[in-house]
Write an enzyme that holds these catalytic residues in place. Structure first.
Site, PDB file in Angstrom:
ATOM      1  N   ALA A  33      -4.352   8.798  -7.933  1.00 40.65           N
ATOM      2  CA  ALA A  33      -5.622   9.439  -8.281  1.00 40.65           C
ATOM      3  C   ALA A  33      -5.649  10.899  -7.837  1.00 40.65           C
ATOM      4  O   ALA A  33      -6.646  11.589  -7.982  1.00 40.65           O
ATOM      5  CB  ALA A  33      -6.784   8.679  -7.651  1.00 40.65           C
ATOM      6  N   LEU A  62      -5.258  11.927  -4.688  1.00 44.21           N
ATOM      7  CA  LEU A  62      -5.882  12.065  -3.367  1.00 44.21           C
ATOM      8  C   LEU A  62      -4.832  12.033  -2.251  1.00 44.21           C
ATOM      9  O   LEU A  62      -5.149  11.830  -1.085  1.00 44.21           O
ATOM     10  CB  LEU A  62      -6.918  10.957  -3.151  1.00 44.21           C
ATOM     11  CG  LEU A  62      -8.042  10.913  -4.193  1.00 44.21           C
ATOM     12  CD1 LEU A  62      -9.033   9.815  -3.873  1.00 44.21           C
ATOM     13  CD2 LEU A  62      -8.758  12.248  -4.251  1.00 44.21           C
ATOM     14  N   ASP A 116      -1.065  19.095   1.057  1.00 45.18           N
ATOM     15  CA  ASP A 116      -1.550  17.723   1.249  1.00 45.18           C
ATOM     16  C   ASP A 116      -1.258  17.244   2.669  1.00 45.18           C
ATOM     17  O   ASP A 116      -2.104  16.648   3.338  1.00 45.18           O
ATOM     18  CB  ASP A 116      -0.876  16.767   0.257  1.00 45.18           C
ATOM     19  CG  ASP A 116      -0.980  17.254  -1.185  1.00 45.18           C
ATOM     20  OD1 ASP A 116      -1.776  18.173  -1.436  1.00 45.18           O
ATOM     21  OD2 ASP A 116      -0.265  16.711  -2.039  1.00 45.18           O
ATOM     22  N   GLU A 170      -5.309  25.762  -6.491  1.00 43.66           N
ATOM     23  CA  GLU A 170      -4.384  24.735  -6.986  1.00 43.66           C
ATOM     24  C   GLU A 170      -3.081  25.370  -7.446  1.00 43.66           C
ATOM     25  O   GLU A 170      -3.085  26.402  -8.122  1.00 43.66           O
ATOM     26  CB  GLU A 170      -5.073  24.012  -8.145  1.00 43.66           C
ATOM     27  CG  GLU A 170      -4.919  22.524  -8.157  1.00 43.66           C
ATOM     28  CD  GLU A 170      -5.509  21.801  -6.948  1.00 43.66           C
ATOM     29  OE1 GLU A 170      -4.776  21.609  -5.956  1.00 43.66           O
ATOM     30  OE2 GLU A 170      -6.682  21.419  -7.014  1.00 43.66           O
ATOM     31  N   HIS A 171      -1.971  24.768  -7.037  1.00 45.31           N
ATOM     32  CA  HIS A 171      -0.623  25.265  -7.344  1.00 45.31           C
ATOM     33  C   HIS A 171      -0.386  26.647  -6.729  1.00 45.31           C
ATOM     34  O   HIS A 171       0.396  27.438  -7.256  1.00 45.31           O
ATOM     35  CB  HIS A 171      -0.357  25.275  -8.866  1.00 45.31           C
ATOM     36  CG  HIS A 171      -0.188  23.888  -9.416  1.00 45.31           C
ATOM     37  ND1 HIS A 171       1.022  23.233  -9.423  1.00 45.31           N
ATOM     38  CD2 HIS A 171      -1.093  23.021  -9.925  1.00 45.31           C
ATOM     39  CE1 HIS A 171       0.849  22.022  -9.941  1.00 45.31           C
ATOM     40  NE2 HIS A 171      -0.426  21.862 -10.244  1.00 45.31           N
ATOM     41  N   GLU A 219       9.016  13.978   0.916  1.00 45.26           N
ATOM     42  CA  GLU A 219       8.688  14.139  -0.517  1.00 45.26           C
ATOM     43  C   GLU A 219       9.835  14.851  -1.234  1.00 45.26           C
ATOM     44  O   GLU A 219      10.254  14.442  -2.318  1.00 45.26           O
ATOM     45  CB  GLU A 219       7.416  14.985  -0.691  1.00 45.26           C
ATOM     46  CG  GLU A 219       6.166  14.378  -0.108  1.00 45.26           C
ATOM     47  CD  GLU A 219       5.403  13.490  -1.086  1.00 45.26           C
ATOM     48  OE1 GLU A 219       5.842  13.306  -2.232  1.00 45.26           O
ATOM     49  OE2 GLU A 219       4.353  12.959  -0.673  1.00 45.26           O
ATOM     50  N   SER A 243      -2.181   9.987  -1.486  1.00 48.31           N
ATOM     51  CA  SER A 243      -1.873   8.775  -0.734  1.00 48.31           C
ATOM     52  C   SER A 243      -0.479   8.871  -0.127  1.00 48.31           C
ATOM     53  O   SER A 243      -0.238   8.373   0.977  1.00 48.31           O
ATOM     54  CB  SER A 243      -1.989   7.550  -1.645  1.00 48.31           C
ATOM     55  OG  SER A 243      -1.176   7.710  -2.780  1.00 48.31           O
TER      56      SER A 243
HETATM   57  C1  GLA Z   1       0.191  18.380  -5.302  1.00 48.22           C
HETATM   58  C2  GLA Z   1       1.184  18.907  -4.297  1.00 48.22           C
HETATM   59  C3  GLA Z   1       0.583  20.053  -3.478  1.00 48.22           C
HETATM   60  C4  GLA Z   1      -0.028  21.111  -4.381  1.00 48.22           C
HETATM   61  C5  GLA Z   1      -0.915  20.482  -5.441  1.00 48.22           C
HETATM   62  C6  GLA Z   1      -1.395  21.480  -6.458  1.00 48.22           C
HETATM   63  O1  GLA Z   1      -0.901  17.774  -4.651  1.00 48.22           O
HETATM   64  O2  GLA Z   1       1.613  17.890  -3.431  1.00 48.22           O
HETATM   65  O3  GLA Z   1       1.558  20.603  -2.637  1.00 48.22           O
HETATM   66  O4  GLA Z   1       0.966  21.924  -4.954  1.00 48.22           O
HETATM   67  O5  GLA Z   1      -0.267  19.430  -6.133  1.00 48.22           O
HETATM   68  O6  GLA Z   1      -2.234  22.394  -5.852  1.00 48.22           O
END
Ligand code: GLA
Length: 385
Positions: free
Chosen positions: A120, A122, A169, A33-34, A157, A124
Protein backbone atom coordinates in the site's frame (compact mmCIF):
# COMPACT_ATOMS: atom_id res chain seq x y z
CA UNK A 1 -6.61 -10.59 22.91
CA UNK A 2 -4.41 -7.85 21.42
CA UNK A 3 -2.20 -8.59 18.49
CA UNK A 4 0.89 -8.18 20.65
CA UNK A 5 -0.48 -10.65 23.20
CA UNK A 6 -1.26 -13.17 20.49
CA UNK A 7 2.22 -12.96 19.01
CA UNK A 8 3.70 -13.22 22.49
CA UNK A 9 1.68 -16.34 23.18
CA UNK A 10 2.70 -17.83 19.86
CA UNK A 11 6.34 -17.28 20.78
CA UNK A 12 5.97 -18.93 24.21
CA UNK A 13 4.13 -21.93 22.72
CA UNK A 14 6.74 -22.38 20.05
CA UNK A 15 10.01 -21.48 21.74
CA UNK A 16 9.19 -22.08 25.43
CA UNK A 17 10.78 -19.05 27.01
CA UNK A 18 10.28 -15.33 27.61
CA UNK A 19 11.04 -13.05 24.66
CA UNK A 20 11.49 -9.30 24.27
CA UNK A 21 9.21 -7.17 22.13
CA UNK A 22 10.11 -4.45 19.60
CA UNK A 23 7.91 -2.47 17.26
CA UNK A 24 8.84 -0.61 14.09
CA UNK A 25 6.41 1.73 12.33
CA UNK A 26 5.48 2.23 8.69
CA UNK A 27 5.49 5.75 7.32
CA UNK A 28 3.57 8.30 5.36
CA UNK A 29 5.17 11.09 3.38
CA UNK A 30 3.56 14.53 3.49
CA UNK A 31 5.55 15.82 0.53
CA UNK A 32 8.87 15.32 -1.29
CA UNK A 33 8.58 12.29 -3.54
CA UNK A 34 11.50 10.71 -5.44
CA UNK A 35 13.77 13.36 -4.04
CA UNK A 36 15.55 11.27 -1.40
CA UNK A 37 17.89 9.45 -3.80
CA UNK A 38 18.65 12.84 -5.37
CA UNK A 39 19.91 14.22 -2.05
CA UNK A 40 16.88 16.50 -1.78
CA UNK A 41 14.32 17.02 0.99
CA UNK A 42 11.44 14.81 2.10
CA UNK A 43 8.83 15.18 4.81
CA UNK A 44 7.84 11.75 6.11
CA UNK A 45 6.36 10.73 9.45
CA UNK A 46 6.18 7.38 11.21
CA UNK A 47 2.63 6.11 11.79
CA UNK A 48 0.76 3.98 14.27
CA UNK A 49 0.82 0.94 12.02
CA UNK A 50 3.79 -1.26 12.67
CA UNK A 51 5.60 -4.57 12.60
CA UNK A 52 5.83 -6.27 15.98
CA UNK A 53 8.81 -8.53 16.73
CA UNK A 54 8.65 -10.99 19.59
CA UNK A 55 12.19 -12.21 19.77
CA UNK A 56 14.97 -13.74 21.87
CA UNK A 57 18.58 -14.82 21.26
CA UNK A 58 19.04 -18.58 20.89
CA UNK A 59 22.81 -18.88 21.32
CA UNK A 60 23.31 -20.51 17.91
CA UNK A 61 23.98 -19.25 14.35
CA UNK A 62 20.46 -20.15 13.36
CA UNK A 63 17.64 -17.64 12.72
CA UNK A 64 14.28 -19.33 13.38
CA UNK A 65 11.53 -17.01 12.24
CA UNK A 66 7.75 -17.31 12.26
CA UNK A 67 5.81 -14.92 10.01
CA UNK A 68 2.51 -15.10 11.90
CA UNK A 69 0.47 -13.26 9.24
CA UNK A 70 1.49 -15.79 6.60
CA UNK A 71 1.49 -18.84 8.90
CA UNK A 72 4.99 -19.53 7.62
CA UNK A 73 8.23 -20.39 9.40
CA UNK A 74 11.73 -20.34 8.02
CA UNK A 75 15.11 -21.19 9.49
CA UNK A 76 18.36 -19.96 8.02
CA UNK A 77 21.97 -19.17 8.82
CA UNK A 78 23.91 -16.33 7.29
CA UNK A 79 25.59 -18.67 4.86
CA UNK A 80 22.12 -19.41 3.42
CA UNK A 81 21.44 -15.71 2.81
CA UNK A 82 20.07 -15.19 -0.71
CA UNK A 83 18.36 -12.45 -2.69
CA UNK A 84 14.64 -12.48 -3.32
CA UNK A 85 11.47 -10.61 -2.56
CA UNK A 86 10.03 -12.76 0.20
CA UNK A 87 10.05 -11.61 3.84
CA UNK A 88 12.96 -13.88 4.78
CA UNK A 89 15.21 -12.30 2.14
CA UNK A 90 14.76 -8.92 3.81
CA UNK A 91 15.67 -10.40 7.19
CA UNK A 92 18.66 -12.21 5.71
CA UNK A 93 19.71 -8.90 4.18
CA UNK A 94 19.54 -7.13 7.53
CA UNK A 95 21.55 -9.77 9.40
CA UNK A 96 24.09 -9.88 6.55
CA UNK A 97 24.31 -6.08 6.55
CA UNK A 98 25.14 -6.09 10.24
CA UNK A 99 27.77 -8.78 9.67
CA UNK A 100 29.25 -6.70 6.81
CA UNK A 101 29.88 -3.94 9.32
CA UNK A 102 32.05 -6.34 11.30
CA UNK A 103 29.60 -7.22 14.09
CA UNK A 104 29.22 -10.73 15.35
CA UNK A 105 25.49 -11.36 14.72
CA UNK A 106 24.00 -14.22 16.69
CA UNK A 107 20.94 -16.29 15.89
CA UNK A 108 17.49 -15.53 17.25
CA UNK A 109 14.07 -17.12 17.60
CA UNK A 110 11.40 -14.71 16.45
CA UNK A 111 7.70 -14.36 15.76
CA UNK A 112 6.60 -11.27 13.89
CA UNK A 113 3.33 -9.83 12.68
CA UNK A 114 2.29 -6.56 11.10
CA UNK A 115 -0.55 -4.07 11.02
CA UNK A 116 0.89 -2.31 7.95
CA UNK A 117 -0.95 -3.26 4.77
CA UNK A 118 1.59 -4.75 2.34
CA UNK A 119 1.91 -3.10 -1.08
CA UNK A 120 0.00 0.00 0.00
CA UNK A 121 3.06 2.25 -0.07
CA UNK A 122 3.32 2.51 3.71
CA UNK A 123 6.81 1.00 3.83
CA UNK A 124 6.06 -2.32 5.42
CA UNK A 125 9.43 -3.61 4.21
CA UNK A 126 11.34 -0.70 5.78
CA UNK A 127 9.54 -1.38 9.06
CA UNK A 128 10.39 -5.08 8.78
CA UNK A 129 14.07 -4.35 8.20
CA UNK A 130 14.43 -1.53 10.72
CA UNK A 131 12.64 -3.47 13.44
CA UNK A 132 14.70 -6.60 12.90
CA UNK A 133 17.97 -4.66 12.74
CA UNK A 134 17.13 -2.71 15.87
CA UNK A 135 16.16 -5.87 17.74
CA UNK A 136 19.37 -7.68 16.71
CA UNK A 137 21.43 -4.70 17.80
CA UNK A 138 19.67 -4.41 21.17
CA UNK A 139 19.65 -8.14 21.91
CA UNK A 140 23.30 -8.53 20.94
CA UNK A 141 24.39 -5.34 22.75
CA UNK A 142 25.85 -4.14 19.42
CA UNK A 143 25.05 -0.48 20.04
CA UNK A 144 24.35 0.38 16.39
CA UNK A 145 23.09 3.97 16.04
CA UNK A 146 19.61 4.71 14.70
CA UNK A 147 21.10 6.07 11.51
CA UNK A 148 23.19 2.91 11.28
CA UNK A 149 20.01 0.81 11.53
CA UNK A 150 18.36 2.84 8.76
CA UNK A 151 21.37 2.33 6.51
CA UNK A 152 21.50 -1.41 7.20
CA UNK A 153 17.80 -1.65 6.34
CA UNK A 154 18.46 0.23 3.11
CA UNK A 155 21.36 -2.15 2.38
CA UNK A 156 18.93 -5.08 2.68
CA UNK A 157 16.59 -3.45 0.11
CA UNK A 158 19.44 -2.72 -2.31
CA UNK A 159 21.35 -5.98 -2.07
CA UNK A 160 18.68 -8.53 -1.19
CA UNK A 161 15.39 -7.19 -2.55
CA UNK A 162 16.93 -5.40 -5.54
CA UNK A 163 15.14 -2.08 -4.92
CA UNK A 164 17.53 0.85 -5.20
CA UNK A 165 15.48 2.91 -2.75
CA UNK A 166 16.51 6.11 -1.03
CA UNK A 167 16.72 6.44 2.75
CA UNK A 168 13.39 8.13 3.48
CA UNK A 169 11.35 5.12 4.58
CA UNK A 170 14.00 3.63 6.84
CA UNK A 171 14.87 7.01 8.29
CA UNK A 172 11.23 7.69 9.18
CA UNK A 173 10.82 4.24 10.71
CA UNK A 174 13.74 4.78 13.10
CA UNK A 175 13.53 8.53 13.83
CA UNK A 176 9.75 9.11 13.84
CA UNK A 177 8.28 11.26 16.61
CA UNK A 178 4.75 11.41 17.90
CA UNK A 179 2.62 14.18 16.28
CA UNK A 180 5.55 15.35 14.17
CA UNK A 181 6.74 15.09 10.61
CA UNK A 182 10.46 15.02 9.85
CA UNK A 183 11.91 17.49 7.40
CA UNK A 184 14.84 15.36 6.31
CA UNK A 185 17.76 16.68 4.34
CA UNK A 186 18.81 13.57 2.43
CA UNK A 187 22.25 15.00 1.82
CA UNK A 188 23.31 15.73 5.40
CA UNK A 189 21.02 13.00 6.78
CA UNK A 190 19.83 15.34 9.47
CA UNK A 191 16.28 16.26 10.19
CA UNK A 192 14.19 18.91 11.79
CA UNK A 193 10.92 17.90 13.43
CA UNK A 194 7.92 19.83 12.19
CA UNK A 195 4.84 19.79 14.37
CA UNK A 196 1.92 18.94 12.11
CA UNK A 197 -0.83 21.24 13.33
CA UNK A 198 -3.67 20.48 10.96
CA UNK A 199 -6.44 22.20 12.94
CA UNK A 200 -9.83 21.03 11.70
CA UNK A 201 -8.20 18.94 9.01
CA UNK A 202 -6.87 15.42 9.10
CA UNK A 203 -4.77 13.04 7.02
CA UNK A 204 -6.67 10.34 5.14
CA UNK A 205 -4.98 7.61 3.15
CA UNK A 206 -7.08 6.12 0.38
CA UNK A 207 -5.79 2.79 -0.86
CA UNK A 208 -6.28 2.02 -4.56
CA UNK A 209 -5.64 -1.66 -3.76
CA UNK A 210 -3.31 -1.68 -6.73
CA UNK A 211 -0.36 -3.50 -5.22
CA UNK A 212 2.87 -1.83 -6.01
CA UNK A 213 6.07 -3.84 -6.16
CA UNK A 214 8.92 -1.44 -6.57
CA UNK A 215 11.45 -3.94 -7.90
CA UNK A 216 9.25 -4.98 -10.78
CA UNK A 217 8.24 -1.46 -11.70
CA UNK A 218 10.06 1.53 -13.03
CA UNK A 219 11.46 2.68 -9.68
CA UNK A 220 15.03 1.69 -10.50
CA UNK A 221 14.62 3.12 -14.02
CA UNK A 222 13.65 6.48 -12.57
CA UNK A 223 16.71 6.48 -10.41
CA UNK A 224 18.84 5.57 -13.43
CA UNK A 225 17.38 8.52 -15.40
CA UNK A 226 18.42 10.89 -12.62
CA UNK A 227 21.92 9.41 -12.62
CA UNK A 228 22.13 9.82 -16.39
CA UNK A 229 21.24 13.50 -16.03
CA UNK A 230 24.01 13.98 -13.48
CA UNK A 231 26.58 12.18 -15.62
CA UNK A 232 25.83 14.46 -18.56
CA UNK A 233 25.80 17.65 -16.51
CA UNK A 234 29.01 16.66 -14.70
CA UNK A 235 30.91 16.52 -18.00
CA UNK A 236 30.74 20.33 -17.94
CA UNK A 237 30.33 20.91 -14.17
CA UNK A 238 32.38 18.20 -12.42
CA UNK A 239 31.40 19.44 -8.95
CA UNK A 240 27.76 18.53 -9.54
CA UNK A 241 27.08 15.31 -7.65
CA UNK A 242 23.29 15.11 -7.54
CA UNK A 243 20.16 16.88 -8.78
CA UNK A 244 20.17 18.74 -5.46
CA UNK A 245 23.06 20.76 -6.91
CA UNK A 246 21.32 21.62 -10.15
CA UNK A 247 19.41 24.91 -10.47
CA UNK A 248 16.55 24.90 -12.97
CA UNK A 249 18.40 27.35 -15.25
CA UNK A 250 21.36 24.99 -15.47
CA UNK A 251 19.12 22.06 -16.27
CA UNK A 252 17.39 24.02 -19.02
CA UNK A 253 20.77 24.62 -20.66
CA UNK A 254 21.17 20.83 -20.97
CA UNK A 255 17.72 20.15 -22.35
CA UNK A 256 18.88 19.06 -25.82
CA UNK A 257 21.79 17.02 -24.57
CA UNK A 258 19.69 15.13 -22.04
CA UNK A 259 16.93 14.19 -24.43
CA UNK A 260 13.25 14.67 -23.71
CA UNK A 261 12.66 11.78 -21.30
CA UNK A 262 15.63 12.33 -18.98
CA UNK A 263 15.13 16.11 -19.07
CA UNK A 264 11.46 15.93 -18.06
CA UNK A 265 12.22 13.57 -15.18
CA UNK A 266 15.16 15.60 -13.94
CA UNK A 267 13.07 18.78 -14.11
CA UNK A 268 10.40 17.14 -11.97
CA UNK A 269 13.03 16.32 -9.33
CA UNK A 270 14.65 19.77 -9.35
CA UNK A 271 11.23 21.40 -8.97
CA UNK A 272 10.11 18.92 -6.32
CA UNK A 273 13.16 19.67 -4.16
CA UNK A 274 12.20 23.34 -4.19
CA UNK A 275 8.49 22.62 -3.64
CA UNK A 276 9.28 20.49 -0.60
CA UNK A 277 11.26 23.27 1.06
CA UNK A 278 8.43 25.73 0.33
CA UNK A 279 5.84 23.28 1.67
CA UNK A 280 7.87 22.85 4.87
CA UNK A 281 7.79 26.62 5.42
CA UNK A 282 4.02 26.62 4.99
CA UNK A 283 3.57 23.78 7.45
CA UNK A 284 5.74 25.55 10.03
CA UNK A 285 3.62 28.70 9.55
CA UNK A 286 0.52 26.51 9.94
CA UNK A 287 -0.62 27.63 6.51
CA UNK A 288 -2.03 24.27 5.57
CA UNK A 289 -4.12 25.58 2.68
CA UNK A 290 -0.99 26.61 0.78
CA UNK A 291 0.63 23.36 1.85
CA UNK A 292 -2.32 21.44 0.40
CA UNK A 293 -2.08 23.23 -2.95
CA UNK A 294 1.50 22.03 -3.27
CA UNK A 295 0.30 18.46 -2.68
CA UNK A 296 -1.93 18.74 -5.75
CA UNK A 297 0.91 20.27 -7.77
CA UNK A 298 3.20 17.44 -6.71
CA UNK A 299 0.70 14.82 -7.77
CA UNK A 300 0.45 16.05 -11.32
CA UNK A 301 4.23 16.31 -11.55
CA UNK A 302 4.53 12.69 -10.42
CA UNK A 303 1.84 11.62 -12.83
CA UNK A 304 2.57 13.62 -15.98
CA UNK A 305 6.32 14.23 -15.76
CA UNK A 306 7.83 11.56 -13.55
CA UNK A 307 5.30 9.02 -14.81
CA UNK A 308 4.96 6.95 -11.65
CA UNK A 309 1.21 7.23 -11.12
CA UNK A 310 -1.55 4.99 -12.47
CA UNK A 311 -5.16 5.46 -13.58
CA UNK A 312 -6.50 4.58 -10.12
CA UNK A 313 -4.30 7.09 -8.28
CA UNK A 314 -5.09 9.83 -10.79
CA UNK A 315 -8.79 9.09 -10.44
CA UNK A 316 -8.64 9.46 -6.63
CA UNK A 317 -6.81 12.78 -6.92
CA UNK A 318 -9.37 13.96 -9.46
CA UNK A 319 -12.15 13.10 -6.98
CA UNK A 320 -10.24 15.09 -4.36
CA UNK A 321 -10.00 18.04 -6.73
CA UNK A 322 -13.73 17.87 -7.28
CA UNK A 323 -14.14 18.02 -3.49
CA UNK A 324 -11.98 21.08 -2.91
CA UNK A 325 -14.56 22.55 -0.53
CA UNK A 326 -13.33 20.05 2.06
CA UNK A 327 -10.20 18.39 0.60
CA UNK A 328 -7.38 20.94 0.60
CA UNK A 329 -4.62 18.71 -0.76
CA UNK A 330 -4.16 15.26 -2.21
CA UNK A 331 -1.54 13.31 -4.09
CA UNK A 332 -0.17 9.85 -4.67
CA UNK A 333 2.28 8.85 -1.96
CA UNK A 334 5.52 6.88 -2.01
CA UNK A 335 7.22 5.19 -4.94
CA UNK A 336 4.02 5.05 -7.01
CA UNK A 337 2.53 2.62 -9.54
CA UNK A 338 -0.22 1.88 -7.01
CA UNK A 339 -0.68 2.13 -3.26
CA UNK A 340 -2.36 5.08 -1.56
CA UNK A 341 -3.14 8.71 -1.99
CA UNK A 342 -2.60 11.00 0.97
CA UNK A 343 -5.19 13.73 1.40
CA UNK A 344 -5.81 16.56 3.83
CA UNK A 345 -9.49 16.99 4.50
CA UNK A 346 -11.94 18.41 7.01
CA UNK A 347 -12.34 15.92 9.86
CA UNK A 348 -16.11 16.18 9.75
CA UNK A 349 -16.13 15.12 6.09
CA UNK A 350 -14.11 11.93 6.39
CA UNK A 351 -17.15 9.66 6.52
CA UNK A 352 -18.66 11.43 3.56
CA UNK A 353 -15.39 10.98 1.61
CA UNK A 354 -15.33 7.27 2.35
CA UNK A 355 -18.86 6.72 1.08
CA UNK A 356 -18.46 8.96 -1.95
CA UNK A 357 -15.12 7.49 -3.05
CA UNK A 358 -16.19 3.93 -2.40
CA UNK A 359 -19.19 4.27 -4.69
CA UNK A 360 -17.40 6.09 -7.50
CA UNK A 361 -14.22 4.04 -7.36
CA UNK A 362 -16.02 0.73 -7.28
CA UNK A 363 -18.22 1.74 -10.19
CA UNK A 364 -15.14 2.69 -12.22
CA UNK A 365 -12.56 0.05 -11.34
CA UNK A 366 -14.63 -2.80 -9.86
CA UNK A 367 -12.32 -2.77 -6.84
CA UNK A 368 -13.05 -1.70 -3.29
CA UNK A 369 -10.76 1.05 -2.02
CA UNK A 370 -9.63 1.09 1.59
CA UNK A 371 -9.19 4.03 3.95
CA UNK A 372 -6.65 4.50 6.73
CA UNK A 373 -6.63 7.20 9.37
CA UNK A 374 -3.22 7.38 10.95
CA UNK A 375 -1.55 9.14 13.86
CA UNK A 376 2.03 10.32 13.64
CA UNK A 377 4.06 8.13 15.93
CA UNK A 378 7.34 7.21 17.46
CA UNK A 379 10.14 5.39 15.63
CA UNK A 380 11.32 1.84 16.35
CA UNK A 381 11.46 0.98 20.05
CA UNK A 382 11.24 -1.75 22.59
CA UNK A 383 8.03 -2.34 24.50
CA UNK A 384 8.30 -3.55 28.04
CA UNK A 385 5.58 -5.98 28.97
C1 GLA B 1 9.90 4.53 -2.05
C2 GLA B 1 11.36 4.47 -1.68
C3 GLA B 1 11.82 5.79 -1.05
C4 GLA B 1 11.42 6.98 -1.90
C5 GLA B 1 9.96 6.89 -2.33
C6 GLA B 1 9.59 7.96 -3.32
O1 GLA B 1 9.10 4.62 -0.89
O2 GLA B 1 11.62 3.41 -0.80
O3 GLA B 1 13.20 5.76 -0.83
O4 GLA B 1 12.27 7.11 -3.01
O5 GLA B 1 9.64 5.63 -2.90
O6 GLA B 1 9.66 9.20 -2.71
Amino acid sequence: MSRKTRLHQLFIDRFKREPQIFIAPGRINLIGEHTDYNEGFVMPAAIDKHVIFVIAPNGTDQFNIVAADYSESKSFTLTDAVKGDSWENYLMGVASGIRQLGFDVKGVDCVFGSTIPVGAGLSSSAALCCGFGFALSELGGLGISRLGIAKIAQYAEHHFAGVMCGIMDQYASVFGEEDNALLLDCRSLQHETVYANLGDYTIVLTDTKVKHALASTGYNDRRASCETAIRVIATRYPDIKSLRDVPLMMLLAFQDQLGEDVFVKARYVVEQIEITQRAARYLKEENIHEFGKLMFTTHWGLSKSYDVSCAELDYLVELAELSRDFVIGSRMMGGGFGGCTISLMLKEKVDFWKGYVHEKYFATFKKEPDFYLVNLSRGVHQIHT
